[in-house]
Design an enzyme around this catalytic site. Structure first.
Site: not given
Ligand SMILES: [Zn+2]
Length: 359
Positions: A17, A218, A186, A15, A297-298, A13, A239, A215
């Site tokens: 971006d 979360e 979202g 992203h 994740d990010d 998991h 999540h 997703h």
């Molecule tokens: Zn995510």
């Protein structure tokens, strides 16, 4: 605390971006003469990183609005982001990774003629071309760095009109490492009208043997997890922390061996879990031997990497064997082909021993 070494990591998991190098954004802004209010790496970094409470999911998502217009629709930047990502995975011993992104958010030409979501000017980079560029970069990066990179294409919760195209792209690029469909940006909320378009895309994915992760649970309620399982054929949940609020659903997930893609630092910095880490659902997952993995994740907005998330869970009390067990969970629940999975498990046994095969 001593830094435990994990010579073979898996990430399910993350992203793309959300994993752009901050330098790339700055360099791309300069090269494209984009007026950008942050001039140095330090300034940009301190703006992008979610640093202090109150942590909200909305605040995290808004960070993307700062930098996506810089790179969206720029062929060289998109390629570089994906290629560098492979190098960054290798640096953390992540030998198998599934990276996810929305092709629409990187595009500068929408197939339906609408205005691109981020790109300032229109061009010829359609969502399909985005996937092509990123597949090229992942193929080269996988080879150069000796890792395996697969792709998950994301639908976007508030843009259901893109979902059928995301399904089509999953189908078209299956032979190039696109393994699954996701829905991001979202939480799913049962009863929202636009879900119909998402669920249709996911049903088709199921019928066409394209894997599904969603997703859910979360920031939103456990009901989102139920919806993902019942209506979208989800095999994994992004999540899913709130599943613990619904004992019946939680039991069902355990019985069905649903995989939860846990993102420790992210869960705190989006306000999805209590800042009191003793209350983190991860403890319950461990106690009940739930099938879950550890993920970053990010990184661009969380200022983390996979190694740090491993360290974080160890600081929360997981021992080294717990962490290795999650790597085996990830291997069993990844979306690679059965043959590739077998190979990954064999590689893991070589590194960590075979006692984890039974856990
Ligand atoms: Zn995510």
């Amino acid at each position: 605390m001593s830094r435990a070494k994990f010579p073979y990591k898996i990430e399910l998991h993350v992203h793309l971006d959300g994993a752009i190098r901050t330098e790339t954004i700055l360099e791309t802004a300069r090269r494209r003469n984009i007026k950008f209010e942050w001039e140095t790496l330090e300034e940009l970094k301190s703006h992008l990183v979610v640093a202090k409470p109150p942590y909200t999911f909305k605040a995290l998502l808004e960070k993307f609005d700062t930098f996506m217009p810089v790179v969206a629709g720029d062929r060289d930047a998109i390629y570089k982001i994906a290629y560098d990502f492979c190098e960054d995975c290798k640096a953390h011993n992540t030998f198998y990774v599934e990276a996810r992104y929305s092709p629409h958010l990187f595009a500068n030409k929408m197939t339906n003629g609408a205005k691109p979501p981020y790109a300032e000017t229109e061009g010829n980079i359609t969502p399909k071309e985005v996937v092509n560029i990123i597949c090229n970069a992942f193929e080269k990066g996988s080879k150069d760095f000796g890792i395996k990179v697969k792709t998950i294409l994301c639908c976007v919760e508030y843009n259901p009109e893109w979902s059928m195209e995301v399904f089509e792209l999953c189908k078209e690029f299956k032979s190039r490492g696109v393994v699954a469909i996701d829905i991001a940006c979202g939480d799913l909320e049962p009863g929202v009208e636009h879900e119909e378009l998402h669920t249709r895309a996911f049903k088709l994915a199921f019928e066409h043997d394209i894997h599904r992760t969603v997703h859910a649970g979360e920031n939103g309620a456990a009901a989102g997890v139920k919806l993902a399982l019942d209506e979208m054929h989800a095999e994994r949940i992004g999540h899913g922390y709130r599943v613990v609020d619904d004992p019946e659903l939680y039991e069902r997930c355990r019985k069905q061996n649903v995989h939860f893609e846990v993102c420790p630092l992210s869960s705190v910095k989006t306000g999805s879990v209590s800042q009191d880490l003793d209350k983190h659902p991860l403890h319950k997952f461990i106690d009940d031997n739930v099938n879950f993995s550890i993920n970053s994740d990010d990184p661009i907005v969380l200022d983390n990497d996979l190694t740090q998330d491993y360290e974080m869970v160890m600081e929360m009390g997981l021992d080294k064997d717990h962490v290795i067990a999650t790597i085996f969970h990830a291997a069993r629940s990844c979306f690679a082909s059965p043959e590739e999975k077998e190979q990954i498990l064999r590689d893991l046994v070589k590194v960590y021993g075979d006692k984890f095969m039974k856990m």
